[in-house]
Design an enzyme around this catalytic site. Structure first.
Site, PDB file in Angstrom:
ATOM      1  N   TYR A 152     -38.332  29.518 -18.740  1.00 29.53           N
ATOM      2  CA  TYR A 152     -37.977  30.629 -17.890  1.00 29.53           C
ATOM      3  C   TYR A 152     -37.037  30.198 -16.788  1.00 29.53           C
ATOM      4  CZ  TYR A 152     -38.393  34.852 -15.082  1.00 29.53           C
ATOM      5  OH  TYR A 152     -37.814  36.097 -14.408  1.00 29.53           O
ATOM      6  N   LYS A 156     -33.169  31.056 -16.258  1.00 28.19           N
ATOM      7  CA  LYS A 156     -32.516  31.779 -15.298  1.00 28.19           C
ATOM      8  C   LYS A 156     -31.527  31.011 -14.238  1.00 28.19           C
ATOM      9  CE  LYS A 156     -34.492  35.725 -15.323  1.00 28.19           C
ATOM     10  NZ  LYS A 156     -33.850  37.045 -15.713  1.00 28.19           N
TER      11      LYS A 156
END
Ligand SMILES: NC(=O)c1ccc[n+]([C@@H]2O[C@H](COP(=O)([O-])OP(=O)(O)OC[C@H]3O[C@@H](n4cnc5c(N)ncnc54)[C@H](OP(=O)(O)O)[C@@H]3O)[C@@H](O)[C@H]2O)c1
Length: 262
Positions: A152, A156
């Site tokens: 994640y 990002k």
């Protein structure tokens, strides 16, 4: 303050709940005609006046293309694009660490947090260029620091980099690109027992309410509380405004002070 957004148009992704729903609500309240994409249309989204809800799975190329097509049919042109869709995929939420995240999870995470946004942005850019519009990507403090899960944060970080690259390539032609990076925000990921915080609380054998009460101290949230989705939406709405017309390429933290570095 008149944000000078009345009559403008916006496409918001991940708009059925949480931060995306509040961004949609805030833009609509400023008189923006909004096309709002998600896989499902919640009653809260359906109830917003001036909003066209569109169902699409942005983890697929076809879903991204369909969303842009239907949004263009509803709005004509795009003044604002908010790429809000994203999140931690279930397998990564449960992962013990890097060695526990397989290729499929990495792939799903990047589809959801990066590739969907790449595809929607590519589809919307010709219109944004004609309108000298603005792109706002919703990233995370996980882009700037090593919070798990690693897939994640990595996705990002790539998204934040994408905003900067778009700002550089298209800023001279009138299109601004910005990042907003939330920290812990009171959406279902934190407040729902089936969400991220619920999983962490269960793993510790703790009650969710008690676990949430300890989150600010444990995560170093200087303000002592989680951010409300409407607070992040207010920031996004200002950045979308012509009043913010010379802000380009920047990454705005909305984290209550979690990140301590300058
Ligand atoms: N909440 C936080 O603490 C926090 C912190 C840092 C960053 N963020 C970022 O902020 C953004 C919003 O987070 P949130 O907490 O508001 O998320 P959320 O409550 O989980 O909502 C996610 C939204 O995205 C939609 N969505 C999920 N998968 C989709 C897919 N494959 N195709 C289309 N739509 C999809 C969901 O609707 P459907 O399920 O109906 O599709 C929903 O509208 C995300 O990018 C997240 O990474 C959040």
């Amino acid at each position: 303050m008149d944000l000078q957004l009345t009559g403008k148009t916006a496409l918001v992704t991940g708009a059925s709940r949480g931060i995306g729903l509040e961004i949609t609500r805030a833009l609509a309240a400023e008189g923006v005609r909004v096309a709002a994409g998600a896989r499902t249309v919640t009653p809260e989204l359906a109830a917003l006046p001036g909003v066209t809800a569109i169902t699409a799975d942005l983890a697929t190329p076809a879903g991204a293309a369909a969303l842009v097509d239907q949004a263009a049919a509803a709005l004509g042109e795009f003044d604002v694009l908010v790429n809000n869709v994203g999140g931690v995929v279930p397998a990564s939420m449960r992962a013990a660490g890097f060695l526990d995240i397989d290729d499929e999870s990495w792939q799903r995470t990047f589809e959801l947090n990066l590739f969907g946004t790449v595809r929607v942005t590519r589809g919307a850019l010709p219109s944004l260029l004609r309108r000298r519009g603005v792109i706002i990507n919703i990233s995370s403090i996980g882009a700037r620091a090593a919070f798990p899960p690693v897939d994640y944060g990595t996705a990002k970080a790539a998204l934040t980099n994408l905003s900067k690259a778009l700002a550089e390539e298209f800023g001279g032609r009138g299109v601004r690109a910005l990042t907003v990076s939330p920290g812990p925000t009171r959406t279902r990921n934190w407040s729902d027992p089936g969400g991220y915080a619920g999983d962490l609380a269960r793993a510790e054998g703790a009650d969710l309410d008690r676990f949430l009460a300890e989150v600010p101290a444990r995560m170093g949230i200087t303000t002592g509380r989680l951010t409300e989705p409407a607070e992040t939406a207010a920031l996004v709405t200002f950045l979308a405004s012509p009043l913010a017309g010379n802000l380009n390429g920047a990454d705005y933290l909305a984290d209550g002070g979690v990140l301590k570095t300058v």
